[in-house]
Motif scaffolding. Structure first.
Motif: not given
Length: 345
Positions: A17-19, A334
């Motif tokens: 997940e990013t942003d 991450e």
């Protein structure tokens, strides 16, 4: 995120997940990114990040986001074939920690579990995403788990959990064959059951804890054989070696060995709770404190052979490790790490 990697041929696939957007990433086995593709909206409330492990069948990859976006991609270039949302398109009811299921493919069908009163368990055409059948079941929210299919005669028996029930469905028609009550106020039933002939053993962290069921020859019914309340792994999984089951207890903080025949704990060693996998007769336990333990499950008593601490990555140590061709893959938030574990390396 928390989803495990999956290796198919010379490629590794993993979600992240990013942003608030969910992505599917493809890497070669040297860790070089080949492509990434947006899957939909990811869970960003409690424990934000991706949850699902991709499912690879042939040239197609299937993924599910924490907010219920299901998508099918070409594994070679990441082009999207189809997508839908389990809430808006299938009227699903999301749970407290977001959808955490991985998708199961069986023939031309892909199974998902939106939860809720109408389309509780659904089979989709895996090439188009069109709904093939839907089952209301108990109308409950789903329980963070991934379904499995076992063959019983001419029947594909689909097994999965909802909030307060263990469900058995006909995988081809969607007919509800049986339910088994989960005696619990919790809804965390994330572990995949172990199947041994007509014997089925599931482990969960609330209520029933670990239970052995006997399946009818045609898969149409079940009966309870035994239960053990001290073996209470919530989401770290359990593994079978011979006639024993191994996994960490959630409350008592031990790695335990359970006899499949009578449900008795036959051995234990002090260890923080976590995820357990097995390879070449050895156990690999990745604890929620970030320790990786190699354990020899010797008949005379389990022995911790060696251990190390994962120092890279972010947030909780929830992800199940993966072993492929002598390489141990560990995801921590991450960071994705690959360790050589061959004896001759």
């Amino acid at each position: 995120g928390y989803g495990s990697p999956v290796i198919a041929g010379d490629r590794l696939f993993i979600t992240g997940e990013t942003d608030s957007t969910s992505f599917l990433y493809a890497y070669n086995l040297k860790g070089k990114q080949l492509w990434k593709a947006a899957c939909g909206q990811e869970w960003v409330k409690n424990f934000p990040g991706s949850r699902s492990t991709p499912t690879v069948v042939g040239d197609l990859v299937y993924v599910c986001s924490g907010k219920g976006d299901i998508a099918c991609f070409n594994k070679n270039d990441g082009s999207k074939k189809w997508s839908l949302n389990m809430i808006s398109d299938l009227q699903g009811t999301i749970n407290m920690f977001g959808y955490s299921q991985s998708l199961l493919v069986n023939g031309d069908l892909v199974y998902c579990q939106p939860g809720g009163p109408e389309n509780n368990v659904v089979a989709l055409n895996r090439f188009s995403g069109q709904k093939v059948w839907s089952q209301k079941a108990k109308g409950e929210i789903e329980a963070y788990g991934t379904p499995i299919v076992v063959k019983r005669g001419n029947r594909d028996l689909l097994l999965t959990f909802s909030e307060m029930a263990f469900l058995g469905l006909d995988g081809k028609s969607g007919e509800l064959l049986f339910t088994h009550k989960m005696d619990t106020a919790g809804n965390l039933h994330g572990n995949i059951p172990i199947i041994d002939g007509n014997d089925l053993i599931y482990t969960e962290g609330d209520g029933n804890r670990t239970v052995k069921l006997k399946l009818a020859e045609d898969g149409s019914a079940i009966s309870e054989v035994w239960r053990n309340k001290s073996f209470d792994n919530i989401m770290g999984g359990v593994v079978r070696l011979g006639d024993k089951i191994y996994g960490t207890a959630h409350r008592q903080m031990y790695l335990k060995c359970l006899d499949m025949k009578n449900g008795q704990v036959t051995d234990s060693v002090k260890m923080f709770r976590g995820s357990t996998i097995a390879a070449d007769g050895m156990l690999y336990v990745f604890t929620e404190k970030g320790e990786v333990n190699l354990v020899n499950p010797k008949p005379e008593g389990m022995q911790i052979v060696s251990s190390f601490k994962v120092t890279k990555g972010t947030k909780e140590f929830f992800t199940h490790p993966v072993i492929h061709n002598g390489v141990l893959y560990i995801r921590h938030g991450e960071a994705l790490m690959a360790y050589s574990i061959r004896k001759d390396s």
